[in-house]
Scaffold this motif. Structure first.
Motif, PDB file in Angstrom:
ATOM      1  N   SER A 235       0.857  -1.284   0.075  1.00 47.97           N
ATOM      2  CA  SER A 235       0.152   0.079  -0.010  1.00 47.97           C
ATOM      3  C   SER A 235       1.079   1.169  -0.023  1.00 47.97           C
ATOM      4  N   LEU A 236       2.162   1.164   0.710  1.00 44.12           N
ATOM      5  CA  LEU A 236       3.255   2.314   0.601  1.00 44.12           C
ATOM      6  C   LEU A 236       3.439   2.475  -0.711  1.00 44.12           C
ATOM      7  N   ALA A 237       3.760   1.386  -1.523  1.00 40.75           N
ATOM      8  CA  ALA A 237       4.072   1.631  -2.790  1.00 40.75           C
ATOM      9  C   ALA A 237       3.143   2.213  -3.687  1.00 40.75           C
ATOM     10  N   ALA A 238       1.935   1.679  -3.543  1.00 43.09           N
ATOM     11  CA  ALA A 238       0.731   2.169  -4.408  1.00 43.09           C
ATOM     12  C   ALA A 238       0.601   3.726  -4.169  1.00 43.09           C
ATOM     13  N   ALA A 239       0.799   4.116  -2.816  1.00 45.55           N
ATOM     14  CA  ALA A 239       0.811   5.612  -2.476  1.00 45.55           C
ATOM     15  C   ALA A 239       1.935   6.410  -3.027  1.00 45.55           C
ATOM     16  N   GLY A 240       3.158   5.578  -3.460  1.00 44.98           N
ATOM     17  CA  GLY A 240       4.149   6.340  -4.130  1.00 44.98           C
ATOM     18  C   GLY A 240       5.523   6.571  -3.202  1.00 44.98           C
ATOM     19  N   ASP A 241       5.386   5.967  -2.002  1.00 41.88           N
ATOM     20  CA  ASP A 241       6.421   6.166  -0.981  1.00 41.88           C
ATOM     21  C   ASP A 241       7.636   5.313  -1.271  1.00 41.88           C
ATOM     22  N   MET A 242       8.191   5.394  -2.400  1.00 42.20           N
ATOM     23  CA  MET A 242       9.231   4.395  -2.851  1.00 42.20           C
ATOM     24  C   MET A 242      10.672   4.690  -2.266  1.00 42.20           C
ATOM     25  N   ASP A 243      10.872   6.226  -1.641  1.00 42.77           N
ATOM     26  CA  ASP A 243      11.973   6.391  -1.049  1.00 42.77           C
ATOM     27  C   ASP A 243      11.796   5.682   0.328  1.00 42.77           C
ATOM     28  N   LEU A 244      10.605   5.783   1.024  1.00 39.50           N
ATOM     29  CA  LEU A 244      10.671   5.294   2.260  1.00 39.50           C
ATOM     30  C   LEU A 244      10.995   3.564   2.263  1.00 39.50           C
ATOM     31  N   LEU A 245      10.124   3.064   1.242  1.00 33.20           N
ATOM     32  CA  LEU A 245      10.418   1.764   1.471  1.00 33.20           C
ATOM     33  C   LEU A 245      11.798   1.398   1.013  1.00 33.20           C
ATOM     34  N   ALA A 246      12.394   1.914   0.187  1.00 34.92           N
ATOM     35  CA  ALA A 246      14.026   1.765  -0.265  1.00 34.92           C
ATOM     36  C   ALA A 246      14.791   1.963   0.946  1.00 34.92           C
ATOM     37  N   GLU A 247      14.771   2.938   1.798  1.00 34.29           N
ATOM     38  CA  GLU A 247      15.230   3.178   3.027  1.00 34.29           C
ATOM     39  C   GLU A 247      15.023   2.037   3.796  1.00 34.29           C
ATOM     40  N   ARG A 248      14.005   1.524   4.046  1.00 29.42           N
ATOM     41  CA  ARG A 248      13.579   0.512   4.998  1.00 29.42           C
ATOM     42  C   ARG A 248      14.346  -0.957   4.471  1.00 29.42           C
ATOM     43  N   ALA A 249      14.312  -1.062   3.118  1.00 33.04           N
ATOM     44  CA  ALA A 249      14.789  -2.213   2.518  1.00 33.04           C
ATOM     45  C   ALA A 249      16.224  -2.075   2.794  1.00 33.04           C
ATOM     46  N   SER A 250      16.923  -0.937   2.539  1.00 31.18           N
ATOM     47  CA  SER A 250      18.438  -1.211   2.812  1.00 31.18           C
ATOM     48  C   SER A 250      18.754  -1.472   4.135  1.00 31.18           C
ATOM     49  N   TRP A 251      18.084  -1.837   5.014  1.00 30.58           N
ATOM     50  CA  TRP A 251      18.474  -2.229   6.306  1.00 30.58           C
ATOM     51  C   TRP A 251      19.170  -3.561   6.410  1.00 30.58           C
ATOM     52  N   TRP A 252      18.912  -4.268   5.312  1.00 32.79           N
ATOM     53  CA  TRP A 252      19.394  -5.728   5.049  1.00 32.79           C
ATOM     54  C   TRP A 252      21.130  -5.504   4.570  1.00 32.79           C
ATOM     55  N   TRP A 253      21.299  -4.316   4.283  1.00 38.79           N
ATOM     56  CA  TRP A 253      22.916  -4.050   3.876  1.00 38.79           C
ATOM     57  C   TRP A 253      23.346  -2.921   5.003  1.00 38.79           C
ATOM     58  N   ARG A 254      22.964  -3.007   6.099  1.00 36.65           N
ATOM     59  CA  ARG A 254      23.324  -1.734   6.949  1.00 36.65           C
ATOM     60  C   ARG A 254      24.838  -2.147   7.378  1.00 36.65           C
ATOM     61  N   ASP A 255      25.520  -2.987   7.484  1.00 39.40           N
ATOM     62  CA  ASP A 255      26.774  -3.267   7.850  1.00 39.40           C
ATOM     63  C   ASP A 255      27.721  -3.132   6.738  1.00 39.40           C
ATOM     64  N   SER A 256      27.166  -3.021   5.408  1.00 42.28           N
ATOM     65  CA  SER A 256      27.902  -2.837   4.218  1.00 42.28           C
ATOM     66  C   SER A 256      28.542  -1.230   4.109  1.00 42.28           C
ATOM     67  N   ASN A 257      29.945  -1.297   3.571  1.00 39.69           N
ATOM     68  CA  ASN A 257      30.642  -0.416   3.440  1.00 39.69           C
ATOM     69  C   ASN A 257      30.204   0.422   1.946  1.00 39.69           C
ATOM     70  N   THR A 258      29.373  -0.209   1.166  1.00 39.87           N
ATOM     71  CA  THR A 258      29.190  -0.045  -0.310  1.00 39.87           C
ATOM     72  C   THR A 258      27.674   0.536  -0.468  1.00 39.87           C
TER      73      THR A 258
END
Length: 258
Positions: A235-258
């Motif tokens: 529903s967030l994606a349908a509302a256009g909140d792509m930046d928010l979702l991408a930020e939350r998704a980036s949690w999986w690479w939180r310890d990466s230096n790249t």
């Protein structure tokens, strides 16, 4: 007082002809552990010979067959034998094991299949059947380490909630996405490298392991909860909140230096 367990020197693998049962039996045999291999038909003489004096009985059977197998296996087990399973769902199978067996119980879930990718660290979730089974968990953890894997302790709920997301939602969202994508005429002409990677990763799950994933999804009581949570993020994606979702998704690479 909790019973003290020595190292596990022998075990019976029930379901040894299956892929995971055979894989684990071979790993144990190569380490010098005595393995009794049991499979259908589970006949009385074979069960008595294979179960009475082993340290561990490892059930490598589908969750749908658990109750039937327990009825056949438990009467032949020694009093202090550890009973364990390897299923992808833990709450109901452990409940069934507790009803059937008064002795030590450990639920295990190898988070990998018989073919382990070279860049993957194979771990096993370990869940005590009862509060008093901490020593049994330690004995099984030691066995897991000896055959080349690492283990970590969890709870039934934590495990099943996690697997509802990792397995059940991964399966349901993948088949829903691919079923949706096929509705567009000529879409196969527009496949990109990233979409091809997604198709490749989903192929075995959808074409070979579909029945397995359907079974474990239906057996996990938290499956629908994970789908509802996913729907909220859609529903967030349908509302256009792509930046928010991408930020939350980036949690999986939180310890990466790249």
């Amino acid at each position: 007082m909790e019973p003290a367990f020595n190292r596990i020197h022998s075990l019976a693998v029930v379901g040894a002809k299956g892929q995971m049962g055979n894989f684990l039996a071979l790993r144990c045999e190569k380490t010098g552990i005595l393995v009794s291999r049991l499979d259908q038909p589970l006949e009385e003489a074979e069960l008595e010979r294979g179960l009475s004096e082993v340290d561990l009985v490892l059930l490598c059977v589908p969750v749908t067959a658990m109750a039937e197998v327990l009825d056949k296996v438990v009467p032949y087990m020694g009093r202090d034998t550890i009973l364990a399973d390897v299923g992808s769902v833990k709450e109901e199978p452990l409940r069934q094991m507790r009803r059937a067996w008064d002795g030590p119980i450990v639920g295990t879930h190898p988070l990998f299949g018989p073919v382990i990718p070279t860049d993957f660290d194979p771990t096993v979730a370990l869940i005590p059947g009862r509060e008093k089974d901490s020593e049994a968990v330690k004995a099984v953890a030691d066995l897991i380490e000896r055959i080349g894997f690492s283990g970590f302790e969890s709870t039934e709920e934590e495990h099943d909630r996690s697997m509802a997301m990792i397995q059940s939602l991964n399966f349901s969202s993948s088949i829903a996405f691919l079923a949706c994508a096929r509705e567009l005429p000529n879409i196969e002409k527009f496949v990109t490298p990233s979409f091809r990677r997604r198709l490749d990763s989903a192929r075995k799950m959808v074409t070979q392991d579909r029945d397995l994933f359907v079974t474990i999804s239906e057996a996990n009581q938290f499956g629908h909860e994970s789908i509802r949570l996913f729907r909220a993020f859609l529903s967030l994606a349908a509302a256009g909140d792509m930046d928010l979702l991408a930020e939350r998704a980036s949690w999986w690479w939180r310890d990466s230096n790249t």
